[in-house]
Design a protein around this motif. Structure first.
Motif, PDB file in Angstrom:
ATOM      1  N   PHE A   1       0.842  -1.192   0.000  1.00  0.00           N
ATOM      2  CA  PHE A   1       0.000   0.000   0.000  1.00  0.00           C
ATOM      3  C   PHE A   1       0.878   1.243   0.000  1.00  0.00           C
ATOM      4  N   THR A   2       0.372   2.306  -0.642  1.00  0.00           N
ATOM      5  CA  THR A   2       1.082   3.581  -0.656  1.00  0.00           C
ATOM      6  C   THR A   2       0.097   4.709  -0.392  1.00  0.00           C
ATOM      7  N   ILE A   3       0.418   5.542   0.576  1.00  0.00           N
ATOM      8  CA  ILE A   3      -0.395   6.709   0.874  1.00  0.00           C
ATOM      9  C   ILE A   3       0.260   7.927   0.225  1.00  0.00           C
ATOM     10  N   SER A   4      -0.568   8.788  -0.344  1.00  0.00           N
ATOM     11  CA  SER A   4      -0.050   9.997  -0.975  1.00  0.00           C
ATOM     12  C   SER A   4      -1.127  11.074  -0.880  1.00  0.00           C
ATOM     13  N   ARG A   5      -0.730  12.296  -1.224  1.00  0.00           N
ATOM     14  CA  ARG A   5      -1.701  13.378  -1.128  1.00  0.00           C
ATOM     15  C   ARG A   5      -1.524  14.364  -2.246  1.00  0.00           C
ATOM     16  N   GLY A   6      -2.660  14.937  -2.665  1.00  0.00           N
ATOM     17  CA  GLY A   6      -2.662  16.067  -3.570  1.00  0.00           C
ATOM     18  C   GLY A   6      -3.093  17.286  -2.789  1.00  0.00           C
ATOM     19  N   SER A   7      -3.514  18.304  -3.485  1.00  0.00           N
ATOM     20  CA  SER A   7      -3.882  19.546  -2.806  1.00  0.00           C
ATOM     21  C   SER A   7      -5.154  19.397  -1.986  1.00  0.00           C
ATOM     22  N   ALA A   8      -6.083  18.576  -2.443  1.00  0.00           N
ATOM     23  CA  ALA A   8      -7.357  18.454  -1.732  1.00  0.00           C
ATOM     24  C   ALA A   8      -7.811  17.015  -1.596  1.00  0.00           C
ATOM     25  N   THR A   9      -6.935  16.088  -1.888  1.00  0.00           N
ATOM     26  CA  THR A   9      -7.302  14.675  -1.856  1.00  0.00           C
ATOM     27  C   THR A   9      -6.145  13.850  -1.308  1.00  0.00           C
ATOM     28  N   VAL A  10      -6.501  12.831  -0.563  1.00  0.00           N
ATOM     29  CA  VAL A  10      -5.515  11.860  -0.088  1.00  0.00           C
ATOM     30  C   VAL A  10      -5.844  10.522  -0.722  1.00  0.00           C
ATOM     31  N   TYR A  11      -4.811   9.793  -1.108  1.00  0.00           N
ATOM     32  CA  TYR A  11      -4.990   8.537  -1.813  1.00  0.00           C
ATOM     33  C   TYR A  11      -4.389   7.379  -1.033  1.00  0.00           C
ATOM     34  N   LEU A  12      -4.941   6.221  -1.277  1.00  0.00           N
ATOM     35  CA  LEU A  12      -4.348   4.986  -0.783  1.00  0.00           C
ATOM     36  C   LEU A  12      -4.323   4.008  -1.948  1.00  0.00           C
ATOM     37  N   GLN A  13      -3.145   3.806  -2.498  1.00  0.00           N
ATOM     38  CA  GLN A  13      -2.962   2.825  -3.565  1.00  0.00           C
ATOM     39  C   GLN A  13      -2.740   1.470  -2.925  1.00  0.00           C
ATOM     40  N   MET A  14      -3.574   0.515  -3.293  1.00  0.00           N
ATOM     41  CA  MET A  14      -3.506  -0.810  -2.679  1.00  0.00           C
ATOM     42  C   MET A  14      -3.232  -1.840  -3.765  1.00  0.00           C
ATOM     43  N   ASN A  15      -2.113  -2.522  -3.650  1.00  0.00           N
ATOM     44  CA  ASN A  15      -1.717  -3.539  -4.614  1.00  0.00           C
ATOM     45  C   ASN A  15      -1.631  -4.913  -3.940  1.00  0.00           C
ATOM     46  N   SER A  16      -1.610  -5.935  -4.735  1.00  0.00           N
ATOM     47  CA  SER A  16      -1.473  -7.314  -4.244  1.00  0.00           C
ATOM     48  C   SER A  16      -2.469  -7.605  -3.128  1.00  0.00           C
ATOM     49  N   LEU A  17      -3.702  -7.265  -3.372  1.00  0.00           N
ATOM     50  CA  LEU A  17      -4.735  -7.414  -2.344  1.00  0.00           C
ATOM     51  C   LEU A  17      -5.032  -8.878  -2.063  1.00  0.00           C
ATOM     52  N   THR A  18      -5.354  -9.141  -0.811  1.00  0.00           N
ATOM     53  CA  THR A  18      -5.728 -10.480  -0.364  1.00  0.00           C
ATOM     54  C   THR A  18      -7.069 -10.398   0.369  1.00  0.00           C
ATOM     55  N   PRO A  19      -7.727 -11.521   0.564  1.00  0.00           N
ATOM     56  CA  PRO A  19      -9.006 -11.488   1.302  1.00  0.00           C
ATOM     57  C   PRO A  19      -8.874 -10.871   2.694  1.00  0.00           C
ATOM     58  N   GLU A  20      -7.689 -10.936   3.284  1.00  0.00           N
ATOM     59  CA  GLU A  20      -7.476 -10.339   4.605  1.00  0.00           C
ATOM     60  C   GLU A  20      -7.552  -8.820   4.578  1.00  0.00           C
ATOM     61  N   ASP A  21      -7.510  -8.224   3.406  1.00  0.00           N
ATOM     62  CA  ASP A  21      -7.648  -6.774   3.273  1.00  0.00           C
ATOM     63  C   ASP A  21      -9.100  -6.336   3.191  1.00  0.00           C
ATOM     64  N   THR A  22     -10.017  -7.269   3.166  1.00  0.00           N
ATOM     65  CA  THR A  22     -11.431  -6.936   3.104  1.00  0.00           C
ATOM     66  C   THR A  22     -11.852  -6.188   4.364  1.00  0.00           C
ATOM     67  N   ALA A  23     -12.416  -5.005   4.177  1.00  0.00           N
ATOM     68  CA  ALA A  23     -12.801  -4.165   5.309  1.00  0.00           C
ATOM     69  C   ALA A  23     -13.472  -2.891   4.784  1.00  0.00           C
ATOM     70  N   ILE A  24     -14.012  -2.135   5.714  1.00  0.00           N
ATOM     71  CA  ILE A  24     -14.392  -0.760   5.406  1.00  0.00           C
ATOM     72  C   ILE A  24     -13.169   0.108   5.687  1.00  0.00           C
ATOM     73  N   TYR A  25     -12.824   0.920   4.727  1.00  0.00           N
ATOM     74  CA  TYR A  25     -11.647   1.787   4.840  1.00  0.00           C
ATOM     75  C   TYR A  25     -12.093   3.214   5.108  1.00  0.00           C
ATOM     76  N   TYR A  26     -11.459   3.818   6.115  1.00  0.00           N
ATOM     77  CA  TYR A  26     -11.780   5.168   6.534  1.00  0.00           C
ATOM     78  C   TYR A  26     -10.558   6.071   6.391  1.00  0.00           C
ATOM     79  N   CYS A  27     -10.764   7.289   5.946  1.00  0.00           N
ATOM     80  CA  CYS A  27      -9.695   8.270   6.045  1.00  0.00           C
ATOM     81  C   CYS A  27      -9.993   9.180   7.224  1.00  0.00           C
ATOM     82  N   ALA A  28      -8.941   9.767   7.753  1.00  0.00           N
ATOM     83  CA  ALA A  28      -9.059  10.597   8.940  1.00  0.00           C
ATOM     84  C   ALA A  28      -8.014  11.698   8.901  1.00  0.00           C
TER      85      ALA A  28
END
Length: 121
Positions: free
Chosen positions: A68-95
């Motif tokens: 996973f990689t977290i990054s940000r633009g001027s008004a947005t934050v991103y989470l790039q998620m690669n090589s996902l597995t079933p263990e990554d299943t969840a509700i994702y929240y930004c804060a």
């Protein structure tokens, strides 16, 4: 005060990728340290990734580091998620945190409503 809205979740197969976005309104995101958390069914909400207000410092949970990689633009934050597995299943929240970049849930002041990520096997 800042309002956060996540998007980009969905259903993906094991090994696939998704990019989550967190859009902010109300105040500039540049004022805040940002984090991503997730909560799987029946489990506590857990830290995923964090990024300092200036983009210099990043932190990752051991379970996602290198995928996973977290990054940000001027008004947005991103989470790039690669090589996902079933263990990554969840509700994702930004804060957003005003005072410090941290892995601690209690230090975050503002939260989005979450976006569902489901990884099929």
């Amino acid at each position: 005060q800042v309002q956060l809205v996540e998007s980009g979740g969905g259903l993906v197969q094991t090994g696939g990728s998704l990019r989550l976005s967190c859009a902010a309104s109300g105040r500039p995101l540049s004022s805040y340290h940002m984090g991503w958390f997730r909560q799987a069914p029946g489990k506590e909400r857990e830290f995923v990734a964090a990024l300092s207000w200036n983009g210099i410092s990043t932190y990752y949970a051991a379970s996602v580091k290198g995928r996973f990689t977290i990054s940000r633009g001027s008004a947005t934050v991103y989470l790039q998620m690669n090589s996902l597995t079933p263990e990554d299943t969840a509700i994702y929240y930004c804060a957003a945190a005003r005072n410090t970049v941290t892995t601690a849930i209690g230090e975050y002041d503002y939260w989005g409503q979450g976006t569902q990520v489901t990884v099929s096997s």
